[in-house]
Write an enzyme that holds these catalytic residues in place. Structure first.
Site, PDB file in Angstrom:
ATOM      1  N   HIS A  87       0.832  -1.206   0.000  1.00 34.14           N
ATOM      2  CA  HIS A  87       0.000   0.000   0.000  1.00 34.14           C
ATOM      3  C   HIS A  87       0.869   1.259   0.000  1.00 34.14           C
ATOM      4  CE1 HIS A  87      -3.717   2.246   1.486  1.00 34.14           C
ATOM      5  NE2 HIS A  87      -2.739   3.095   1.736  1.00 34.14           N
ATOM      6  N   GLU A  88       1.792   1.339   0.959  1.00 36.41           N
ATOM      7  CA  GLU A  88       2.609   2.546   1.083  1.00 36.41           C
ATOM      8  C   GLU A  88       3.638   2.652  -0.038  1.00 36.41           C
ATOM      9  OE1 GLU A  88       1.579   4.746   2.940  1.00 36.41           O
ATOM     10  OE2 GLU A  88       0.302   3.608   4.289  1.00 36.41           O
ATOM     11  N   HIS A  91       2.037   4.354  -2.990  1.00 38.80           N
ATOM     12  CA  HIS A  91       2.068   5.817  -2.852  1.00 38.80           C
ATOM     13  C   HIS A  91       3.458   6.360  -3.179  1.00 38.80           C
ATOM     14  CE1 HIS A  91      -1.903   6.329  -1.194  1.00 38.80           C
ATOM     15  NE2 HIS A  91      -1.650   5.651  -0.086  1.00 38.80           N
ATOM     16  N   ASP A 164      -7.590   7.198   1.706  1.00 43.31           N
ATOM     17  CA  ASP A 164      -7.052   7.756   0.469  1.00 43.31           C
ATOM     18  C   ASP A 164      -8.166   8.176  -0.479  1.00 43.31           C
ATOM     19  OD1 ASP A 164      -4.439   7.195   1.345  1.00 43.31           O
ATOM     20  OD2 ASP A 164      -4.583   5.143   0.607  1.00 43.31           O
TER      21      ASP A 164
END
Length: 204
Positions: A87-88, A91, A164
């Site tokens: 997930h990170e 980004h 998000d």
């Protein structure tokens, strides 16, 4: 920068001039007291690691600790640790490739309260205005987590993308509704339409 150099000169360190410049640029809101605090914290981190010399990593960890607080003393279930990392990282990759108006400041999967991790960016210039093209990139960076999770987990995604999506939706609504950044005439908020069909600024 001069304040940072002054405190670093009081301790043993391996930071280069380039690293000192980078740290100063990415700490625009630091005060003399907070810079002293970060250098002292960096020294504590080094000492706990059996060293007496501060490195770049020590100072950056100290910055993160002072700006966002200590991580929780909690361990991930391994599959969730992997999912949060995906997930990170999604980004971070999107921000690194697309954001010319800001640089990645902190990227972490350390847990803090109900936040599993985050990627934060910071402008490297002191500017007054943001642009449509920059906001469009911010939207892509926000929803990169959804794209990444579905890519790596066979079309599935966690509820962790909810924050998000809320951020992206709020920004998109503001762009369309109040910033005249949409593709249609209706996005020109606070304007009237003239005889030629073009938006006119209201007369004050």
């Amino acid at each position: 920068k001069e304040t940072l150099v002054g405190y670093l000169n009081k301790v043993s360190n391996t930071l280069s001039d380039e690293e000192i410049e980078k740290f100063a640029v990415r700490s625009p809101y630091a005060t003399g007291a907070s810079i002293k605090d970060m250098v002292n914290e960096a020294l504590i981190i080094a000492i706990r690691d059996g060293r007496t010399t501060i490195t770049w990593d020590d100072l950056w960890r100290a910055k993160a600790l002072k700006e966002v607080g200590p991580p929780d003393d909690a361990e991930y279930v391994e599959r969730e640790r992997h999912a949060v990392a995906i997930h990170e990282a999604s980004h971070a990759v999107a921000a690194h490739l697309l954001r010319a108006h800001a640089a990645i400041d902190i990227a972490t999967i350390e847990r803090r309260g109900d936040v599993g991790g985050f990627v934060s960016s910071i402008p490297e210039e002191d500017r007054m205005f943001e642009w449509r093209s920059e906001y469009e990139v911010d939207l892509m960076v926000s929803i990169a987590s959804l794209a990444g999770e579905r890519m790596f987990f066979e079309g599935d995604n966690s509820a962790g993308v909810g924050g998000d999506m809320r951020s992206a939706t709020s920004l998109a609504a503001a762009m369309e509704g109040t910033m005249a950044m949409g593709d249609t005439i209706t996005s020109f908020a606070g304007t009237t339409v003239g005889p030629n069909g073009m938006p006119m600024s209201p007369v004050s």
